[in-house]
Design an enzyme around this catalytic site. Structure first.
Site: not given
Ligand code: GLY
Length: 372
Positions: A125, A147, A189, A231, A241, A246, A250, A253, A257, A271
């Site tokens: 857990r 993430k 990025e 970040k 998010e 946050r 993106n 993106h 995508h 990517h």
């Molecule tokens: N890569 C986008 C984020 O970490 O929110």
């Protein structure tokens, strides 16, 4: 050297950026290695490339502290982010007797970091992990912020968890062996941070991008540290998010995508390359809406092109129309509606979430971009 704190209540952690850090791993990560010693080795997950390149340095550093490594090595690439590899990894961690207080080391790019982070989120857990990212993309984005995910038949990163690392150790020297194309893809990025929230940084990257791409130490460290500082700030404000904060990360993106989906998530378009071209499209669409000037859209496009990244949709040679790209976007967001949230620009250095974008207009815009 730079140390940046990700200020999350009760789960704050440091991101340390320093040349040669990998060789000093055991000292830098010492507070998280206390459980290991003669009886227990440090669990380290790598891919075959990062294992080949860095296992000797990591093991030498551990040995100097009286420690040794136990390795779990995966095949490079997205194929490692599957249920099957996750099952093998979690079984391995359980067989090692990993406890919630332990830390697993993720030594690799975004795939290794995402896989290890998710395995650690669900093992007992939730056990700890330390990120040691080895690509520019992972250093400035995926290793920070918690993430974690694997891919399934339904799509990429759809099964995962928010699970923050306890420490992120970034050694810019490891980028010396990163293939040129991956370096450029990661740089997209970095440009993203300038475009979304820091006009001065964007200007600095216009002037110094070539030095960053050439891996000049001072420029590289400044680019990485500035990216992570932004970040870290955004993640601290909106970890999950939910506040349209946050989501700014993106930028590029949604368009990107669609391009990745159309090219089969393949080597044809990495990517970071898709994100770079996605940012060009976001800038050009923002200009179409009158939110930035055509000159600013051209400046954003030029910054992407100057980094040797794809900067023109027509040059990609896709055999599809705008409606098909919009279908990929809808599929990604599981949306049937005629609109989707888009990250657009109010200025170079100021992104926002637009919720009034008509997908028919996006399709028409993309038809124009595909035609060149
Ligand atoms: N890569 C986008 C984020 O970490 O929110």
């Amino acid at each position: 050297m730079a140390v940046i704190e990700v200020a999350l209540a009760g789960r704050a952690y440091e991101v340390v950026i320093e040349e040669g850090l990998l060789g000093r791993f055991a000292t830098a990560a010492a507070p998280f290695l206390k459980a290991y010693g003669e009886a227990r080795k440090v669990p380290v997950v790598a891919d075959t490339n990062t294992h080949r390149l860095y296992h000797a340095a990591l093991e030498a550093s551990l040995a100097a502290s009286g420690l040794a490594a136990d390795w779990f090595v995966v095949t490079p690439g997205e194929d490692a982010k599957t249920w099957s590899v996750l099952e093998q990894l979690t079984d391995w961690l359980l067989a090692l007797g990993v406890t919630r207080k332990d830390h697993v080391i993720a030594l690799g790019g975004g795939v290794v970091g995402d896989l290890v982070g998710f395995a650690c989120a669900i093992t007992k857990r939730g056990c700890g992990f330390v990120q040691v990212p080895t690509t520019l993309l992972a250093q400035v984005d995926s290793s920070v912020g918690g993430k974690t995910a694997i891919n399934t038949a339904a799509g990429k990163n759809l099964i995962g968890a928010f699970h923050q690392p306890s420490l992120v150790l970034i050694d810019p020297l490891v980028l010396a062996t990163l293939p040129e194309r991956e370096m450029r893809a990661g740089f997209a990025e970095v440009l993203k941070y300038g475009l979304l929230g820091d006009a001065a940084f964007f200007g600095w990257l216009e002037a110094n991008g070539a030095k960053v791409l050439a891996r000049e130490p001072a420029a590289l460290e400044q680019a990485i540290a500035t990216s992570i500082a932004m970040k870290a700030q955004i993640v601290a404000e909106d970890e999950r998010e939910t506040l349209d904060r946050r989501a700014l990360l993106n930028l590029g993106h949604t368009f990107g995508h669609a391009l990745e989906a159309e090219t089969g998530f393949s080597e044809r378009l990495l990517h970071g390359e898709a994100v770079g071209l996605g940012m060009v499209l976001a800038a050009r669409y923002s200009a179409r809406r009158g939110e930035i000037s055509a000159a600013d859209a051209a400046r954003a496009t030029q910054a992407i092109a100057a980094a040797g990244l794809p900067a023109s949709l027509s040059a990609l040679g896709l055999a599809c129309d705008g409606a098909r790209l919009v279908e990929h976007m809808r599929h990604d967001k599981k949306a049937e509606s005629t609109t989707l949230p888009f990250l657009l620009l109010r200025a170079l250095g100021e992104a926002y979430v637009a919720r009034d974008v008509d997908l028919a207009d996006i399709a028409a815009f993309l038809d124009g971009e595909l035609a060149g």
